[in-house]
Design an enzyme around this catalytic site. Structure first.
Site, PDB file in Angstrom:
ATOM      1  N   ASP A 124       0.834  -1.205   0.000  1.00  0.00           N
ATOM      2  CA  ASP A 124       0.000   0.000   0.000  1.00  0.00           C
ATOM      3  C   ASP A 124       0.875   1.264   0.000  1.00  0.00           C
ATOM      4  OD1 ASP A 124       0.948  -0.158   2.633  1.00  0.00           O
ATOM      5  OD2 ASP A 124      -0.971  -0.754   3.477  1.00  0.00           O
ATOM      6  N   HIS A 130      -8.140  -4.661   9.955  1.00  0.00           N
ATOM      7  CA  HIS A 130      -7.949  -4.311   8.541  1.00  0.00           C
ATOM      8  C   HIS A 130      -6.644  -4.906   8.014  1.00  0.00           C
ATOM      9  CE1 HIS A 130      -5.744  -0.544  10.006  1.00  0.00           C
ATOM     10  NE2 HIS A 130      -4.890  -1.044   9.142  1.00  0.00           N
ATOM     11  N   GLU A 176     -10.502  -1.601   5.115  1.00  0.00           N
ATOM     12  CA  GLU A 176     -11.142  -1.433   6.417  1.00  0.00           C
ATOM     13  C   GLU A 176     -12.377  -2.345   6.520  1.00  0.00           C
ATOM     14  OE1 GLU A 176      -9.933   0.310   8.809  1.00  0.00           O
ATOM     15  OE2 GLU A 176      -8.968   2.160   8.092  1.00  0.00           O
ATOM     16  N   ASN A 186      -8.523  -2.979  14.143  1.00  0.00           N
ATOM     17  CA  ASN A 186      -9.886  -3.354  13.759  1.00  0.00           C
ATOM     18  C   ASN A 186      -9.874  -4.467  12.708  1.00  0.00           C
ATOM     19  OD1 ASN A 186      -9.019  -2.037  11.482  1.00  0.00           O
ATOM     20  ND2 ASN A 186     -10.556  -0.421  11.525  1.00  0.00           N
TER      21      ASN A 186
HETATM   22  C1  GLP Z   1      -1.541   0.316   8.684  1.00  0.00           C
HETATM   23  C2  GLP Z   1      -0.905  -0.111   7.344  1.00  0.00           C
HETATM   24  C3  GLP Z   1      -0.734  -1.605   7.256  1.00  0.00           C
HETATM   25  C4  GLP Z   1      -0.150  -2.114   8.562  1.00  0.00           C
HETATM   26  C5  GLP Z   1      -1.167  -1.943   9.674  1.00  0.00           C
HETATM   27  C6  GLP Z   1      -0.666  -2.358  11.058  1.00  0.00           C
HETATM   28  O1  GLP Z   1      -2.813   0.812   8.495  1.00  0.00           O
HETATM   29  N1  GLP Z   1      -1.660   0.337   6.203  1.00  0.00           N
HETATM   30  O2  GLP Z   1       0.120  -1.911   6.168  1.00  0.00           O
HETATM   31  O3  GLP Z   1       0.186  -3.463   8.426  1.00  0.00           O
HETATM   32  O4  GLP Z   1      -1.634  -0.612   9.728  1.00  0.00           O
HETATM   33  O5  GLP Z   1       0.272  -1.438  11.556  1.00  0.00           O
HETATM   34  P1  GLP Z   1       1.160  -1.691  12.819  1.00  0.00           P
HETATM   35  O6  GLP Z   1       2.083  -2.793  12.480  1.00  0.00           O
HETATM   36  O7  GLP Z   1       1.892  -0.405  13.070  1.00  0.00           O
HETATM   37  O8  GLP Z   1       0.256  -2.054  13.932  1.00  0.00           O
END
Ligand code: GLP
Length: 242
Positions: free
Chosen positions: A66, A135, A140, A133
């Site tokens: 992403d 995602h 989402e 959540n």
């Molecule tokens: C974000 C990113 C994802 C990531 C996720 C978890 O929204 N778009 O690519 O894997 O959240 O993030 P974290 O590892 O900081 O909890």
């Protein structure tokens, strides 16, 4: 879906790294699609160390899950993250690095360009984190399972998580992101999701034991034979059976 239980963040990072390393070592022209956030930082440390000690990445193509919509050099971009935590730290060049352009004026055109790359470079592995959540990428809750790459709007909890992760305020925080869709995520030859910490425990429970539904995007992985999740003790703490 296979579940691997590990003790803590470091064990998760090491094991995740081993999976990526095996792909790089065994595939002829490995295609590795990476993600960002707090979770994979430890994995990238192991990966950087291994590359600098000789793990050959000259035939490896790197893709991305992403990219935030915003200025290229903003502190939160995937581009910045990848350079800071991987690309600029290694003494070898991968064959290709194809990141998304979140600074584009024409997101439709960018989606078209990236979809062509995905078709040309089928992913051997897709690395994933897990939103609180549940995602995946920026898919989402409520995103249909057959969604392909699109421009996603973040839910408020995701915006707050981005603010915490990058130390930015609400005004600076990105609210939109280009993301692979759930269908493309599940289509990679291997899908590897990492989850660590108490704040991920409810999402892990929903992913592993809840209903398979777009309300829990990560639950798409439950029926995927190609999916592995690595969870540490805190992230697995709400599971009823282990
Ligand atoms: C974000 C990113 C994802 C990531 C996720 C978890 O929204 N778009 O690519 O894997 O959240 O993030 P974290 O590892 O900081 O909890």
């Amino acid at each position: 879906m296979e579940i691997i239980y590990v003790k803590d963040y470091d064990e998760m990072s090491e094991m995740g790294f081993q999976v990526i390393k095996e792909v790089i070592e065994t595939k002829e022209s490995p295609v590795v699609s990476l993600n960002t956030g707090g979770t994979p930082k430890g994995l990238y440390k192991y990966l950087v160390e291994a590359i600098n000690q000789g793990l050959n990445i000259n035939d490896t193509t790197i893709l991305s899950l992403d990219e935030y919509i915003g200025p290229k050099d903003a502190v939160y971009t995937v581009k910045n993250y990848m350079h800071k935590r991987l690309i600029d730290l290694v003494n070898q060049k991968p064959k290709n690095i194809f990141l998304m352009d979140g600074d584009t004026q024409d997101t439709d055109e960018e989606i078209k360009r990236y979809k062509e790359l995905l078709a040309k470079y089928p992913r051997d592995i897709q690395l994933l984190g897990l939103g609180t959540n549940a995602h995946l990428g920026a898919n989402e809750p409520g995103t249909p399972f057959d969604t392909m790459m699109f421009l996603a709007q973040h839910h408020e909890s995701t915006i707050q998580a981005t603010m915490r992760e990058y130390g930015i305020d609400r005004e600076e925080a990105p609210t939109e992101m280009l993301t692979l869709g759930l269908k493309e995520i599940a289509e990679a030859k291997n899908v590897l999701l990492l989850a660590s910490g108490k704040h991920k425990a409810q999402a892990v429970k929903n992913l592993v034991e809840g209903e398979i539904t777009p309300d829990c995007p990560a639950s798409i992985l439950r029926d995927c034979k190609n999916a592995t999740i690595i969870v540490d003790e805190e992230a697995a703490s709400l599971l009823s059976k282990k």
